[in-house]
Design a protein around this motif. Structure first.
Motif, PDB file in Angstrom:
ATOM      1  N   UNK A  47      42.670  34.410  39.054  1.00  0.00           N
ATOM      2  CA  UNK A  47      42.593  34.534  37.593  1.00  0.00           C
ATOM      3  C   UNK A  47      41.516  33.613  37.028  1.00  0.00           C
ATOM      4  N   UNK A  48      41.424  32.419  37.565  1.00  0.00           N
ATOM      5  CA  UNK A  48      40.392  31.490  37.102  1.00  0.00           C
ATOM      6  C   UNK A  48      38.994  32.051  37.294  1.00  0.00           C
ATOM      7  N   UNK A  49      38.752  32.609  38.472  1.00  0.00           N
ATOM      8  CA  UNK A  49      37.440  33.219  38.749  1.00  0.00           C
ATOM      9  C   UNK A  49      37.188  34.411  37.821  1.00  0.00           C
ATOM     10  N   UNK A  50      38.220  35.201  37.593  1.00  0.00           N
ATOM     11  CA  UNK A  50      38.077  36.376  36.724  1.00  0.00           C
ATOM     12  C   UNK A  50      37.742  35.965  35.301  1.00  0.00           C
ATOM     13  N   UNK A  51      38.439  34.978  34.768  1.00  0.00           N
ATOM     14  CA  UNK A  51      38.179  34.529  33.402  1.00  0.00           C
ATOM     15  C   UNK A  51      36.797  33.891  33.274  1.00  0.00           C
ATOM     16  N   UNK A  52      36.369  33.170  34.303  1.00  0.00           N
ATOM     17  CA  UNK A  52      35.033  32.581  34.259  1.00  0.00           C
ATOM     18  C   UNK A  52      33.963  33.666  34.274  1.00  0.00           C
ATOM     19  N   UNK A  53      34.151  34.687  35.093  1.00  0.00           N
ATOM     20  CA  UNK A  53      33.183  35.786  35.160  1.00  0.00           C
ATOM     21  C   UNK A  53      33.150  36.557  33.839  1.00  0.00           C
ATOM     22  N   UNK A  54      34.304  36.780  33.249  1.00  0.00           N
ATOM     23  CA  UNK A  54      34.365  37.488  31.973  1.00  0.00           C
ATOM     24  C   UNK A  54      33.679  36.683  30.871  1.00  0.00           C
ATOM     25  N   UNK A  55      33.905  35.385  30.847  1.00  0.00           N
ATOM     26  CA  UNK A  55      33.254  34.543  29.842  1.00  0.00           C
ATOM     27  C   UNK A  55      31.737  34.551  30.020  1.00  0.00           C
ATOM     28  N   UNK A  56      31.287  34.495  31.274  1.00  0.00           N
ATOM     29  CA  UNK A  56      29.850  34.537  31.538  1.00  0.00           C
ATOM     30  C   UNK A  56      29.253  35.856  31.067  1.00  0.00           C
ATOM     31  N   UNK A  57      29.941  36.958  31.345  1.00  0.00           N
ATOM     32  CA  UNK A  57      29.437  38.273  30.925  1.00  0.00           C
ATOM     33  C   UNK A  57      29.432  38.389  29.410  1.00  0.00           C
ATOM     34  N   UNK A  58      30.441  37.846  28.745  1.00  0.00           N
ATOM     35  CA  UNK A  58      30.483  37.858  27.279  1.00  0.00           C
ATOM     36  C   UNK A  58      29.275  37.113  26.717  1.00  0.00           C
TER      37      UNK A  58
END
Length: 99
Positions: A55-66
């Motif tokens: 989940x941590x990796x997913x949220x970091x990737x989503x924030x980067x894409x945003x």
């Protein structure tokens, strides 16, 4: 009663930027809600270490894409944070757009 202008500005770039702002605002709101729910589950101990890491990796990737999409459309965190009047800002201080 105020009168509407005879012609509405439908400049392609303005429409595209406005639509991107609306969509990214909704995505950011959902991201924040999901992140808060995940933190509650972590605090309760409902998740295995592997799930927390994923989940941590997913949220970091989503924030980067945003952040990338905001850059692409020339948007800032302030552009996404809708003022709800007496209720305050929609996104609050959780989104700074910095990554």
């Amino acid at each position: 009663m105020s009168q509407l202008p005879e012609r509405i500005n439908t400049d392609h770039e303005n429409v595209e930027r406005g639509l991107a702002s609306l969509v990214l605002t909704i995505i950011e709101l959902l991201r924040q809600l999901m992140e808060r729910q995940a933190l509650r589950r972590i605090e309760r101990g409902d998740l295995a270490d592997e799930q927390v890491e994923r989940m941590g990796r997913t949220f970091m990737a989503l924030e980067q894409r945003m952040n990338e999409l905001c850059d692409q459309f020339g948007l800032t965190a302030e552009d996404l944070d809708i003022d709800l009047g007496p209720l305050g800002p929609l996104l609050g201080n959780d989104f700074d757009g910095s990554g």
